[in-house]
Design a protein around this motif. Sequence first.
Motif, PDB file in Angstrom:
ATOM      1  N   SER A   7      73.693  21.503  56.397  1.00  0.00           N
ATOM      2  CA  SER A   7      74.450  20.654  55.477  1.00  0.00           C
ATOM      3  C   SER A   7      75.485  19.829  56.229  1.00  0.00           C
ATOM      4  O   SER A   7      75.862  20.143  57.364  1.00  0.00           O
ATOM      5  CB  SER A   7      75.155  21.521  54.424  1.00  0.00           C
ATOM      6  OG  SER A   7      76.144  22.318  55.043  1.00  0.00           O
ATOM      7  N   THR A  12      78.534  19.721  55.533  1.00  0.00           N
ATOM      8  CA  THR A  12      79.708  20.596  55.693  1.00  0.00           C
ATOM      9  C   THR A  12      79.583  21.419  56.962  1.00  0.00           C
ATOM     10  O   THR A  12      80.545  21.545  57.737  1.00  0.00           O
ATOM     11  CB  THR A  12      79.843  21.537  54.477  1.00  0.00           C
ATOM     12  OG1 THR A  12      79.985  20.750  53.302  1.00  0.00           O
ATOM     13  CG2 THR A  12      81.038  22.454  54.634  1.00  0.00           C
ATOM     14  N   LEU A  13      78.400  21.978  57.200  1.00  0.00           N
ATOM     15  CA  LEU A  13      78.187  22.765  58.403  1.00  0.00           C
ATOM     16  C   LEU A  13      78.319  21.907  59.654  1.00  0.00           C
ATOM     17  O   LEU A  13      78.984  22.290  60.633  1.00  0.00           O
ATOM     18  CB  LEU A  13      76.802  23.411  58.362  1.00  0.00           C
ATOM     19  CG  LEU A  13      76.375  24.169  59.625  1.00  0.00           C
ATOM     20  CD1 LEU A  13      77.326  25.313  59.912  1.00  0.00           C
ATOM     21  CD2 LEU A  13      74.940  24.669  59.485  1.00  0.00           C
ATOM     22  N   SER A  39      81.842  21.159  60.452  1.00  0.00           N
ATOM     23  CA  SER A  39      82.507  22.323  61.044  1.00  0.00           C
ATOM     24  C   SER A  39      82.137  22.458  62.522  1.00  0.00           C
ATOM     25  O   SER A  39      82.984  22.799  63.357  1.00  0.00           O
ATOM     26  CB  SER A  39      82.117  23.585  60.287  1.00  0.00           C
ATOM     27  OG  SER A  39      82.563  23.536  58.949  1.00  0.00           O
ATOM     28  N   GLU A  83      75.538  33.744  58.015  1.00  0.00           N
ATOM     29  CA  GLU A  83      76.373  32.748  57.347  1.00  0.00           C
ATOM     30  C   GLU A  83      77.216  32.017  58.392  1.00  0.00           C
ATOM     31  O   GLU A  83      78.272  32.489  58.793  1.00  0.00           O
ATOM     32  CB  GLU A  83      77.259  33.413  56.299  1.00  0.00           C
ATOM     33  CG  GLU A  83      76.470  34.100  55.194  1.00  0.00           C
ATOM     34  CD  GLU A  83      77.372  34.707  54.142  1.00  0.00           C
ATOM     35  OE1 GLU A  83      78.606  34.595  54.295  1.00  0.00           O
ATOM     36  OE2 GLU A  83      76.849  35.291  53.172  1.00  0.00           O
ATOM     37  N   ASP A 122      79.215  29.613  58.267  1.00  0.00           N
ATOM     38  CA  ASP A 122      80.600  29.335  57.881  1.00  0.00           C
ATOM     39  C   ASP A 122      81.517  30.496  58.250  1.00  0.00           C
ATOM     40  O   ASP A 122      82.672  30.291  58.635  1.00  0.00           O
ATOM     41  CB  ASP A 122      80.692  29.054  56.381  1.00  0.00           C
ATOM     42  CG  ASP A 122      80.044  27.725  56.008  1.00  0.00           C
ATOM     43  OD1 ASP A 122      79.893  26.878  56.916  1.00  0.00           O
ATOM     44  OD2 ASP A 122      79.683  27.541  54.841  1.00  0.00           O
ATOM     45  N   SER A 123      81.010  31.720  58.141  1.00  0.00           N
ATOM     46  CA  SER A 123      81.806  32.887  58.511  1.00  0.00           C
ATOM     47  C   SER A 123      82.064  32.903  60.011  1.00  0.00           C
ATOM     48  O   SER A 123      83.142  33.292  60.460  1.00  0.00           O
ATOM     49  CB  SER A 123      81.094  34.173  58.091  1.00  0.00           C
ATOM     50  OG  SER A 123      80.941  34.228  56.690  1.00  0.00           O
ATOM     51  N   LEU A 132      82.367  30.303  61.872  1.00  0.00           N
ATOM     52  CA  LEU A 132      83.393  29.295  62.140  1.00  0.00           C
ATOM     53  C   LEU A 132      84.773  29.799  61.760  1.00  0.00           C
ATOM     54  O   LEU A 132      85.767  29.481  62.424  1.00  0.00           O
ATOM     55  CB  LEU A 132      83.042  28.007  61.376  1.00  0.00           C
ATOM     56  CG  LEU A 132      81.734  27.337  61.829  1.00  0.00           C
ATOM     57  CD1 LEU A 132      81.288  26.301  60.829  1.00  0.00           C
ATOM     58  CD2 LEU A 132      81.918  26.718  63.201  1.00  0.00           C
ATOM     59  N   THR A 133      84.857  30.603  60.721  1.00  0.00           N
ATOM     60  CA  THR A 133      86.137  31.211  60.348  1.00  0.00           C
ATOM     61  C   THR A 133      86.622  32.153  61.429  1.00  0.00           C
ATOM     62  O   THR A 133      87.795  32.138  61.812  1.00  0.00           O
ATOM     63  CB  THR A 133      85.992  31.993  59.014  1.00  0.00           C
ATOM     64  OG1 THR A 133      85.588  31.078  57.990  1.00  0.00           O
ATOM     65  CG2 THR A 133      87.310  32.641  58.627  1.00  0.00           C
TER      66      THR A 133
END
Length: 341
Positions: A241, A243-244, A247, A328, A330-331, A333-334
Amino acid sequence: MKRLRLFLALILTVLSLASCADDSRFVVRGTTPGTDNMNLRYAYESPEGFRQGIVAVRDGKFEFAGSVSQPVLVEMYTHDFKPLGSLWLGGGETVECTLTPGHPERMKARGTQINECWTAFLAQNESTLTESPEAANKAISAFVEANPDDLLSTLLLVTLYDSSVDPSGAAALMALLQPSARPERLAGASDFLLSLAVPANPAQPVDSMAYISTSNAVRTLVPAGHRATLLLFTDAEAQRSDTLLSSLRRAAAAKDVQVTDVYLSSDTLAWRRMLRSEKQRGFDSDEWTRAWLPGGLAAPQLRKLGLPELPYAIVCDSAGYTLFRGSEPDSALTVLRDILK
């Protein structure tokens, strides 16, 4: 002349009895409540090779047969490959079953003990099996742990256990099974896939990984010299995406961070089409390291990493020790942002 005829008749009778005693043919008869007419697919892998076929369901009834030298797992599907149920069948066996399209957990079978036990497990756990992958895995785990010497334990692991949710758990359960309960033809493929998904030594640091660069050269990723390294693995543009990608851009811009974006398409043409598409969306291919590997999850370079599914991300420190592993991104990247604070 009469003696000759009697002798020939005797020989034919003996041969007929021997043939029946060594029957390699299995038969499946069944019904499909609520669906009177459709095409049913079936497939199985035998020592003689892979076999598949299509049989017509008419007035809610069907029948098909196969020939095997050893018992096999027979899987049944709708015409568009949606699961209907599975059976364990050997030569000389006949099974009658009821299949409910859209609900493989409702399969009922009678005719052999193993398939009737399978039916009983499905009936007892029907709501749990459809609640969530985690709930289904828990029910299957309980059965396997209580019955490590039961062939049904292997059948449940191979057909119903969601290894992508917990590959380490699946590997541990496979290790519990007694040799007599896990035929190589049934469990071998699952063992191999789990070996890809579960690193032999999860604590072993990521030292290096070879890959193909955008200039068609072989490059090597090395975590040393960077405060953190992010590895992202994908095999489809739909997984990526905006968003990804945004990031990834921010992570690549951070100080002392190495971002390597590994695409596992079947060929470089698909990879380059994906790169062009992302460039049109505003993400230049040289903003972070773009890499390609053939072979999907089975790529030799990935064996040590143990990737259970895609997309998947790994974050490691400068020594290569893993700080995050998961499906995931996104995790990941967090976690990376927390490291850089």
